[in-house]
Each structure stands twice: as C-alpha cells, then as structure tokens.
Design an enzyme around this catalytic site. Sequence first.
Site, PDB file in Angstrom:
ATOM      1  N   ASP A   1     -16.742  -2.956   6.356  1.00 39.43           N
ATOM      2  CA  ASP A   1     -17.502  -2.265   5.307  1.00 39.43           C
ATOM      3  C   ASP A   1     -17.654  -3.146   4.078  1.00 39.43           C
ATOM      4  OD1 ASP A   1     -18.771   0.007   3.951  1.00 39.43           O
ATOM      5  OD2 ASP A   1     -17.001  -0.127   2.679  1.00 39.43           O
TER       6      ASP A   1
ATOM      7  N   ARG B   1     -25.628  -5.149   1.846  1.00 41.23           N
ATOM      8  CA  ARG B   1     -26.576  -4.058   1.567  1.00 41.23           C
ATOM      9  C   ARG B   1     -26.973  -4.086   0.101  1.00 41.23           C
ATOM     10  NH1 ARG B   1     -23.315   0.888   3.048  1.00 41.23           N
ATOM     11  NH2 ARG B   1     -25.135   2.024   2.325  1.00 41.23           N
TER      12      ARG B   1
ATOM     13  N   SER C   1     -20.125   3.900   5.959  1.00 39.12           N
ATOM     14  CA  SER C   1     -19.364   3.189   4.940  1.00 39.12           C
ATOM     15  C   SER C   1     -18.252   4.082   4.371  1.00 39.12           C
ATOM     16  CB  SER C   1     -20.335   2.743   3.831  1.00 39.12           C
ATOM     17  OG  SER C   1     -19.648   2.301   2.700  1.00 39.12           O
TER      18      SER C   1
ATOM     19  N   HIS D   1     -12.800  12.952  -0.901  1.00 37.51           N
ATOM     20  CA  HIS D   1     -13.756  11.940  -1.351  1.00 37.51           C
ATOM     21  C   HIS D   1     -14.850  12.626  -2.158  1.00 37.51           C
ATOM     22  CE1 HIS D   1     -16.075   8.226  -1.291  1.00 37.51           C
ATOM     23  NE2 HIS D   1     -17.135   8.983  -1.113  1.00 37.51           N
TER      24      HIS D   1
HETATM   25  N1  URA Z   1     -20.143   4.720  -1.351  1.00 37.64           N
HETATM   26  C1  URA Z   1     -19.668   3.992  -0.325  1.00 37.64           C
HETATM   27  O1  URA Z   1     -18.465   3.843  -0.161  1.00 37.64           O
HETATM   28  N2  URA Z   1     -20.557   3.426   0.517  1.00 37.64           N
HETATM   29  C2  URA Z   1     -21.885   3.561   0.379  1.00 37.64           C
HETATM   30  O2  URA Z   1     -22.621   3.051   1.190  1.00 37.64           O
HETATM   31  C3  URA Z   1     -22.370   4.312  -0.698  1.00 37.64           C
HETATM   32  C4  URA Z   1     -21.473   4.889  -1.550  1.00 37.64           C
END
Ligand code: URA
Length: 432
Positions: A161, A168, A183, A82
């Site tokens: 999420d 958010r 997240s 990631h």
């Molecule tokens: N990337 C994500 O997947 N979630 C976040 O909260 C911020 C960046």
Amino acid sequence: LDFRTIIAKRRSGEAHEERELRMLAQGAADGSIPDYQLAAWLMAAVLRPLTTQETAWLTVAMAESGQRLDLTGLPQPCLDKHSTGGVGDKTTIVLLPLLAACGVTVVKMSGRGLGITGGTVDKLESVPGFRMDLSPAELLAQASRFGLAITGPTAELAPADRALYALRDATGTVASVPLIVSSILSKKLAGGAKNLVLDVKCGSGGFMPTFDAARELAQALRQTGELCGLKVRVALTDMTQPLGRAVGNALEVEEAFEVLSGEAGGRQRQAAQLQAEGGKPAAGRAASPSDGVEIAREAIARGHALHKAEEWFVAQGASGSRGSWGLPRARLQTEIPLAGEGGWIARLDPRAVGEAAVLLGAGRKTKTDAVLPAAGIECLAEVGDEVRPGHKLFRIHAETEEAAQAAQERLAEAVGVHSERVPPPPLILETF
Ligand code: URA
C-alpha cells in the site's frame, strides 16, 4: 506470469485471477515491478474499476505483502476503527478508552495529518512524552495489560500500500473506490483486525464531498471487508461543519478529555457513542446496538472512561494526569466576533476552517512540514445556533500575529448567517 499481460487485461476489462493480484502486490512491495508498469495498471484500474471480488483479493494480497499482527492472544473481543477523516474529528481519542472501559480491546494504527484533515498521530504527540512509535511487541503487551494501544504508521505493515499509494498520489489515480477500499482495508487486515467500525464522513470537510459518493465508498468498504473475513459496521456521518469545538492538535486532546469526563457533550460525544454503539455488536458484546450506546454512556457517567484514558496516556509515556500533562498553549489567543447582522448560523464551512488551521501551522501543506502542536481554532458556534451581532464565533490560537491575521481572513469566508431559523444538520446520516 508477465506483468504486461496483467496490464493488458485491466485495460480491456478482463477479469483478473487472484494470483495476478498477488503478483502485483508482491511486486509493488519488493520493487520487482517497475513504477511505470504499476502506474499503467493503476490508471487502467481507475478507468476499468475492479470488481468486489478482485478488490478483496487485492486487499488480502496487499495485507500479506509485509508483516501481520496477530491479536488472537489478547483479551477478546478486539475491535479496530477507521475514519475517512474530517476537520476536528478527534473521535479516536474518545472512543479507544471508552471501548476499553467497556471491556473491548482496541489496537490501532493511526496516520499523520495532511491538508485540512488532522491526524491522530499529531494530536497525541502534542502531549509531552506521548509515544506513537510503539513496536508490534510493545503494542501487544500494552493492549494486553490496559485494553488499548495505539501507534503510528510502520513501514513493515502492508508495504504494497505504501508503494502503490505514493504512485497513486503522483499519477492522479487516488480517486477510485476499489483502490481506496483496498488501501484502507489492507492496513486494517495487516494490523490484525477482525471487527471494524468505519466512519465515512460526508461533506466538504472530508474525503467524500457528496452523500452518494460517501455511500458508494461505505458500501464498498463493507462488502469487500466481509469478503476478506472482517465484521464491519459502517456509519455515514456529517462533515458539512467541523466536528466538535476544537480544530488543532493539543486543543483537540483537551476537548477529547472534556468529552470523556462528561464535561462536554454535543456532536463529538454523539460521534464517539455512535462508534461505540456500532462496535460493540460487531465485537459480539452487546445484544443490540442500543445496549452499546447505553453502556458507553454509563462508562462516561461513572468516570470509567476517563480513568481508562488517564491510564492509557501514562502507559504511552505521558506523565501526571489530566491537567498536568503540560499540553502546550499558543502565544496568542484572539476571539473573532460576528461582524454583520445577527440571525442563525446556516454555514460553517469545515474546509475553510481546516485551511485556516493549516495557515496557523496546526496542519501540513506537504508531508514533510512540521506542525505547531498548540495552534488551532475553537469554533464557538455551530450550524443552527442563533447569534447576535458581536457573538464570538471563533477563538484563534496562534504563535504569530501574521498567522492569526491570515487565519482570521480565511475564517471570514467560513460563516454564513441566515435571517430565519436553520435546523442543525443531523450528525448521523446512515448506519449499516
Ligand atoms: N486513505 C487511505 O488510506 N488510502 C486511500 O487510498 C485513501 C484514503
């Protein structure tokens, strides 16, 4: 359990129990907790940050709010990666075949781009025929045969999420390290990850502009990941200039293949090798990190990485081989020379370059915008390079004169030239 009690606990900073965070994740995923209550909890969580243990409980609860992929039947070791995202970051396209060529299986879910940072989905979809909508069964079957598979975001994985992130975004509650961590990691856990390499970018072209902020996020990702049972390797890397030469979807695919074939070196190759180095020990293959980087270098030098990448592209729907995929080319190419006096490039602002790419249509301003696959920018100089008057700094790939003009104006603000030598910034700031 009444969700109002859970909000009140967060508001006063009282510790949550695991079952409370389970209720939150489940209620966000199935819609049984109304948005106004979730939003109140989110704001309280920004003001009273979750502890590492609470973040881990929330992460697991979010991962378990939907389907989970089971990678245990695949050839091991398996690895996921990631990146927090940056301008010109096409590391995934280099790293996946590189690792697969080294015997590491990679199954990855990627996102679309928004704002100045591009998304791997858009980059790979610039290749005619390339499918980013593999079902979980297709993903596993392909990874089992070829050692790598990638797909776009799916609604079934970590639905909590999806719901919480949308809230958010709408309530000014994105900027909280524990919420960002849960997240990111919940999607990784739902995707079946056990070993993870993380690239946290630091600088104006990424999510975290300062070293301290990037480091705080990196450490939280590592600590929480470990509490959730993940093996995590983290690299903090520079994003004070674009990564590599190309910024824009098809252009980045082209550069990725130059790196895989050994034609291009530079920072983009270094970034991919770093991730391979971090990933192999995490996945239990190489005895030491330096073995990892050496094996990755060999996979490029011997052509194994390129071969694996071609196999991968065909498996996901591209036809032909490198050079015959029919990558689109923009209608106009314009080179931008240095206008003022010569010297050394001291600043190449990735934010300005990313914004110029968005003006060309290579990125999105809003989630529903379409992207132009061939549009983008090639950066022909890097920080630390010596340049003379007239030196070509950028090549703009545009579909219209107006877009090219707008991008050129934005790029004029991206570059600073110093009369004295400037050292190139290190790419790798810290690894742990
Ligand atoms: N990337 C994500 O997947 N979630 C976040 O909260 C911020 C960046």
